[in-house]
Each structure stands twice: as structure tokens, then as C-alpha cells.
Design an enzyme around this catalytic site. Structure first.
Site, PDB file in Angstrom:
ATOM      1  N   PHE A 127       1.396  -0.894   0.095  1.00  0.00           N
ATOM      2  CA  PHE A 127       0.291  -0.228  -0.259  1.00  0.00           C
ATOM      3  C   PHE A 127       1.223   0.864   0.116  1.00  0.00           C
ATOM      4  O   PHE A 127       2.126   1.230   0.786  1.00  0.00           O
ATOM      5  CB  PHE A 127      -0.668  -0.192   0.977  1.00  0.00           C
ATOM      6  CG  PHE A 127      -2.162   0.708   1.203  1.00  0.00           C
ATOM      7  CD1 PHE A 127      -2.988   0.940   1.012  1.00  0.00           C
ATOM      8  CD2 PHE A 127      -2.111   2.174   1.804  1.00  0.00           C
ATOM      9  CE1 PHE A 127      -4.206   1.535   0.359  1.00  0.00           C
ATOM     10  CE2 PHE A 127      -3.057   3.011   2.364  1.00  0.00           C
ATOM     11  CZ  PHE A 127      -4.190   2.235   1.347  1.00  0.00           C
ATOM     12  N   ASP A 206       1.923  -5.790   7.556  1.00  0.00           N
ATOM     13  CA  ASP A 206      -0.021  -4.304   7.868  1.00  0.00           C
ATOM     14  C   ASP A 206      -0.895  -5.557   7.606  1.00  0.00           C
ATOM     15  O   ASP A 206      -0.729  -6.317   6.641  1.00  0.00           O
ATOM     16  CB  ASP A 206       0.764  -3.676   6.576  1.00  0.00           C
ATOM     17  CG  ASP A 206      -0.543  -2.605   6.755  1.00  0.00           C
ATOM     18  OD1 ASP A 206      -1.978  -2.667   7.553  1.00  0.00           O
ATOM     19  OD2 ASP A 206       0.308  -1.708   6.533  1.00  0.00           O
ATOM     20  N   TYR A 231     -11.253  -0.356  10.928  1.00  0.00           N
ATOM     21  CA  TYR A 231     -12.489   0.412   9.651  1.00  0.00           C
ATOM     22  C   TYR A 231     -12.625  -0.286   8.271  1.00  0.00           C
ATOM     23  O   TYR A 231     -13.948   0.117   7.835  1.00  0.00           O
ATOM     24  CB  TYR A 231     -12.142   1.797   9.378  1.00  0.00           C
ATOM     25  CG  TYR A 231     -10.624   1.937   8.818  1.00  0.00           C
ATOM     26  CD1 TYR A 231     -10.482   1.812   7.381  1.00  0.00           C
ATOM     27  CD2 TYR A 231      -9.943   3.125   9.616  1.00  0.00           C
ATOM     28  CE1 TYR A 231      -9.504   2.468   6.188  1.00  0.00           C
ATOM     29  CE2 TYR A 231      -8.881   2.930   8.785  1.00  0.00           C
ATOM     30  CZ  TYR A 231      -8.457   2.741   7.094  1.00  0.00           C
ATOM     31  OH  TYR A 231      -7.485   3.448   6.937  1.00  0.00           O
ATOM     32  N   LYS A 232     -11.722  -1.569   8.459  1.00  0.00           N
ATOM     33  CA  LYS A 232     -12.392  -2.512   6.918  1.00  0.00           C
ATOM     34  C   LYS A 232     -12.635  -3.696   7.993  1.00  0.00           C
ATOM     35  O   LYS A 232     -14.418  -2.993   7.623  1.00  0.00           O
ATOM     36  CB  LYS A 232     -10.951  -2.832   6.179  1.00  0.00           C
ATOM     37  CG  LYS A 232      -9.977  -1.430   5.641  1.00  0.00           C
ATOM     38  CD  LYS A 232      -8.398  -2.025   4.872  1.00  0.00           C
ATOM     39  CE  LYS A 232      -8.261  -0.533   4.556  1.00  0.00           C
ATOM     40  NZ  LYS A 232      -6.975  -0.338   4.199  1.00  0.00           N
ATOM     41  N   ARG A 386     -12.696  -3.610  -7.889  1.00  0.00           N
ATOM     42  CA  ARG A 386     -12.430  -4.290  -6.353  1.00  0.00           C
ATOM     43  C   ARG A 386     -13.674  -5.348  -5.787  1.00  0.00           C
ATOM     44  O   ARG A 386     -14.596  -4.064  -5.524  1.00  0.00           O
ATOM     45  CB  ARG A 386     -11.221  -3.745  -5.346  1.00  0.00           C
ATOM     46  CG  ARG A 386      -9.331  -2.967  -5.642  1.00  0.00           C
ATOM     47  CD  ARG A 386      -9.294  -3.166  -4.664  1.00  0.00           C
ATOM     48  NE  ARG A 386     -10.150  -2.409  -3.964  1.00  0.00           N
ATOM     49  CZ  ARG A 386      -9.527  -1.515  -2.809  1.00  0.00           C
ATOM     50  NH1 ARG A 386      -8.680  -2.320  -1.564  1.00  0.00           N
ATOM     51  NH2 ARG A 386      -9.925  -0.548  -1.702  1.00  0.00           N
TER      52      ARG A 386
HETATM   53  C1  LIG Z   1      -6.631   1.140   4.375  1.00  0.00           C
HETATM   54  C2  LIG Z   1      -4.679   0.720   4.851  1.00  0.00           C
HETATM   55  C3  LIG Z   1      -3.581   1.207   5.015  1.00  0.00           C
HETATM   56  C4  LIG Z   1      -4.841   3.042   5.642  1.00  0.00           C
HETATM   57  O1  LIG Z   1      -3.452   3.879   6.668  1.00  0.00           O
HETATM   58  P1  LIG Z   1      -4.217   5.107   7.257  1.00  0.00           P
HETATM   59  O2  LIG Z   1      -3.167   4.941   8.183  1.00  0.00           O
HETATM   60  O3  LIG Z   1      -5.906   4.609   8.203  1.00  0.00           O
HETATM   61  O4  LIG Z   1      -4.408   5.765   6.047  1.00  0.00           O
HETATM   62  C5  LIG Z   1      -1.860   1.004   5.395  1.00  0.00           C
HETATM   63  N1  LIG Z   1      -1.992  -0.688   4.525  1.00  0.00           N
HETATM   64  C6  LIG Z   1      -2.335  -0.287   3.660  1.00  0.00           C
HETATM   65  C7  LIG Z   1      -2.517  -2.356   3.694  1.00  0.00           C
HETATM   66  C8  LIG Z   1      -4.310  -0.408   4.013  1.00  0.00           C
HETATM   67  O5  LIG Z   1      -4.958  -1.095   3.014  1.00  0.00           O
END
Ligand SMILES: *Cc1c(COP(=O)(O)O)cnc(C)c1O
Length: 426
Positions: A127, A206, A231-232, A386
Site C-alpha cells: 500500500f 500490515d 475500519y475495513k 475491486r
Molecule cells: C487501508 C490501508 C492502510 C491505511 O492506513 P491509514 O493510516 O489508516 O490511512 C494502510 N495500509 C494498508 C495495507 C491498507 O490496506
């Protein structure tokens, strides 16, 4: 007819689905199929009640007394539930901050602890925020370090051998997304952890696209460090506090780069000098965000009740069913599946590519015929639609309906009614 046979199969699978009733725990909207639970999970009904009480009673009436009555224990209570879902001990999980901040704190701590080793390894599927955090750490602090980005050759997965090849005794840190955000490739966590151990490389995972969708088994897989969002698939609400995990054995060796009073061993002694807590609390950064933190708990309770193993089982059945639908209805229309075909190598979403991916996505969300279902997936450049499957509230029939809608949109060119200009959040 083929069509009927897929539809019938979907209906039968829904009938025997032991998780079918869990959708009733969430606020629902008529005629809406929500395939973006991998980006922002749905709102649990209980969260509405809990946050109402928190605002009206705890904050409104009890005011500062609520810190002792409810709030100081909140992050610990949530960590306890999260630890069960992630296969860790509650003393290894801290809830708070964003995933980006937690990644920064743990990567910083790991690099410091690794002394003279100067290589950081990640992959091109990671990401963007993760890549930026490492780039920033090198630009601003670890100036002699370098970042090696292992390239995926197919934009779907990375071979474990490719990772193995770049790790050496100079590698301080390896950081990967357990489930990659575009293709949903699922790394073999245990194998990667074992390979890294040979070089004394710390591994920071992550878990953002994995937590709540697959049993992560942090302990069983002998994981060093992890971060992730709530939040996912965990349904904690927009911008809900993230979490970090530090294996017990590493907690003494690692230091939070941000020294703050909530990480102090006795914050309410108001001492002038910093002495870190000797628990996971040392990784805290200031006062917890109580309102958004409280909203996390109901989502975790639903997952614990349903069972993460059961969620994974249904997710695999659903991604497999979805792939079969796509192969039958959409591949003849120039759609390409950009997720792993091997079930053990994928998380809980499927990416479908089409040249008109962006506008197909717009048409799914805003159907021309107002009686058609509203279907919400999301779009990731250059051309990925997606389709996120949150097994707690998605049925097999939902997947059938969604694929048939995509088929219709492509066949009738309904997408031509939309601008190519992209919205900010896609
Ligand atoms: C959604 C997501 C994030 C989001 O990071 P935030 O700090 O909450 O914006 C980070 N890493 C991955 C792999 C994600 O899917």
C-alpha cells in the site's frame, strides 16, 4: 440454462450458509449490495446505541469522571477482543493512532534496534502509505539506509523465492502487507517469517486487508511485529483507531520513537522525566480518541461470535464462486481477473480489470434504471474494479446479482453515460 444454474447454486448456498443471519447485526439499505467492506466496513446496529450512550451519558452527563469509569479501560478491552481474532495475547496489542503512524513507530523502533543493518525490504504490491513511511524514515532519519522494493512480475503476487533472494545479513527490516490491497494476494506468513529469522531480519506485517477476514494467527506464525486498521473487515467506522502488535519477547528491546505521557510508566504522576511503561502501553502516543475507539467494539464482538475460521471458510467459498461467475459471464466481455486463482493465496476480495473499469464502477453505483440494485465496489488504478467480500453481510446471491449487473453494463455500454473524470475517492 447456465444462468439459472448459477442463480440456483447461489440460492442453495445461501440457504445452507451458517453465517447468513449475521447481516442482521448491521444497518442495511434496501436494494444496496455493498462490495466495499474491504475499504470501509458496514455500521453495526449496536455501535449506534453504544456511541449514543457514550456521547449523551458518558460525555454529556458524567464528563471527566468517565475516564475512571469507562474510558481508561477501553483500549485494553478492545485489545483483548482483537487479540483473540488475531491469535495473539492482549498484552501484545495496543489500539490507537492510524495504521500509518503505527507503521512509522514500529519501523523506527525496529531499525533502531537493528543497529548497523541498513537494508529495508518491501514489495511493489504494498500500500502506498507503507512505501511513503519507509521513504520518509530514510529521508529524515535513517540516512544510510536503503529501501529495496521487490517487483511483482505479474502485478498479482510475489514469489517467496524473490523475497528470499534479497534478504541478507544486512537486512534490518522486511515489511509486507499480508493481503495486498489491489490483487488480494495472501503471503505465506509463516514461511516468510522463518526465512527472515535466518538473517535476524525483523518482519513487520500490515494486516489492514487481512484482519477480520482471515485468521492471522500471529503467535502460531511466530510473528514479530504487525499493524493494521480496524475500519475495513473489522467494521470499526471511518478513520477508527488502528492497532499495533509487538511480540512479547521484543517489547523490551524496542523503543517508541514518540515519547508521550500515555506511554509513561505513571502518566498521572506528572513527572518531569520520561520513563517508559514496561508494557505494550509504551507504544501509545497521547490521549486515546475515545469516541472513535468505542465504535470499534461491537464489530469485534460480531466477529468473535461468528468465529474467524467460519468467516474465512465462507470467504473462500465466496471468492471461488465469484471467480466462476466472472469466468462465465465477464471474461468473454474482455474482463480479466487480477487476483490469485489459488484459494490459499488470496484474501477476501477479487479484482477484475476492464479498460472501462472506472466508468463501469460509476454505473454500478448509479444505475440508469432506478429499480436496478445499487452496487458499491471500488476502483483502483489503472483499471481494477475491486469486489470486496465481507462474509458477514454478503450473500452468494449478491455476488450473482453484481456480476450480472456488470455484464449488463458492459453489453449495453451503460458506462458511456459517465465522465472519465475521476472523483477524489474512488
Ligand atoms: C487501508 C490501508 C492502510 C491505511 O492506513 P491509514 O493510516 O489508516 O490511512 C494502510 N495500509 C494498508 C495495507 C491498507 O490496506
Amino acid at each position: 440454462m447456465q444462468e439459472d444454474s448459477f442463480f440456483k447454486t447461489a440460492q442453495e448456498l445461501d440457504k445452507t450458509d451458517s453465517l447468513a443471519t449475521y447481516k442482521n447485526h448491521f444497518i442495511t439499505t434496501d436494494n444496496l449490495i455493498y462490495l466495499d467492506g474491504n475499504s470501509l466496513g458496514k455500521l453495526p446496529k449496536k455501535t449506534v446505541e453504544i456511541n449514543k450512550d457514550l456521547i449523551e451519558n458518558q460525555w454529556g452527563e458524567r464528563l471527566i469522571q468517565s475516564w475512571n469509569e469507562n474510558w481508561l479501560n477501553l483500549s485494553g478491552n478492545i485489545a483483548k477482543k482483537l487479540a483473540q481474532i488475531l491469535g495473539a495475547d492482549e498484552s501484545e496489542i495496543l489500539v490507537g493512532d492510524s495504521t500509518s503512524i503505527n507503521l512509522y513507530k514500529l519501523a523506527f523502533a525496529a531499525l533502531n534496534a537493528q543497529g548497523n543493518k541498513t537494508k529495508i525490504v518491501t514489495d511493489s504490491l504494498n500500500f502506498p502509505t507503507d512505501l511513503y513511511v519507509f521513504q520518509g524514515l530514510i529521508a529524515n532519519h535513517f540516512k544510510n539506509h536503503n529501501l529495496e522494493i521487490v517487483e511483482s512480475t505479474n502485478n498479482i503476487s510475489v514469489d517467496t523465492q524473490q523475497i528470499e533472494k534479497v534478504l541478507d545479513n544486512n537486512t534490518a527490516l522486511l515489511s509486507l502487507s499480508l493481503v495486498t490491497y489491489k490483487s488480494a494476494y495472501l503471503y505465506p506468513m509463516k514461511t516468510i517469517n522463518e526465512i527472515a529469522k535466518k538473517h535476524n531480519t525483523l518482519v513487520l506485517w500490515d494486516l489492514s486487508h487481512a484482519s477480520g477476514a482471515i485468521p492471522v494467527n500471529l503467535h502460531k506464525n511466530n510473528t514479530d511485529l504487525a499493524v493494521g486498521c480496524t475500519y475495513k473487515y473489522l467494521n470499526g467506522g471511518p478513520g477508527a483507531p488502528a492497532f499495533l502488535y509487538v511480540k512479547k519477547e521484543l517489547q523490551e528491546r524496542l523503543t517508541n520513537p514518540i515519547w508521550s505521557w500515555f506511554g509513561h510508566e505513571k502518566p498521572f504522576d506528572f513527572s518531569i522525566n520520561y520513563t517508559p511503561s514496561n508494557s505494550i502501553q509504551k507504544f501509545a502516543t497521547g490521549t486515546p480518541t475515545i469516541i472513535s475507539m468505542a465504535a470499534i467494539e461491537p464489530g469485534l464482538e460480531i466477529i468473535l461470535q461468528a468465529g474467524i475460521e467460519n468467516i474465512r471458510k465462507k470467504s473462500l467459498e465466496q471468492t471461488t464462486f465469484l471467480i466462476n461467475l466472472i469466468k462465465h459471464y465477464l471474461e468473454p466481455l474482455n474482463c480479466v481477473i487480477a487476483s490469485p486463482m489459488n484459494a490459499n493465496e488470496r484474501g477476501s476480495h477479487i479484482s477484475v480489470q476492464h479498460n472501462e473499469g472506472y466508468r463501469i464502477n460509476r454505473a454500478l453505483i448509479n444505475p440508469k434504471n432506478k429499480t436496478a440494485p445499487v452496487i458499491i465496489p471500488d476502483f483502483r488504478p489503472p483499471n481494477n474494479i475491486r469486489l470486496g467480500i465481507a462474509p458477514l453481510y454478503i450473500s452468494f446471491t449478491d455476488l450473482y446479482v453484481a456480476v450480472k449487473r456488470i455484464e449488463e453494463i458492459i453489453k449495453t455500454k451503460e458506462y458511456e453515460g459517465f465522465s472519465l473524470e475521476k472523483l477524489t475517492v474512488t
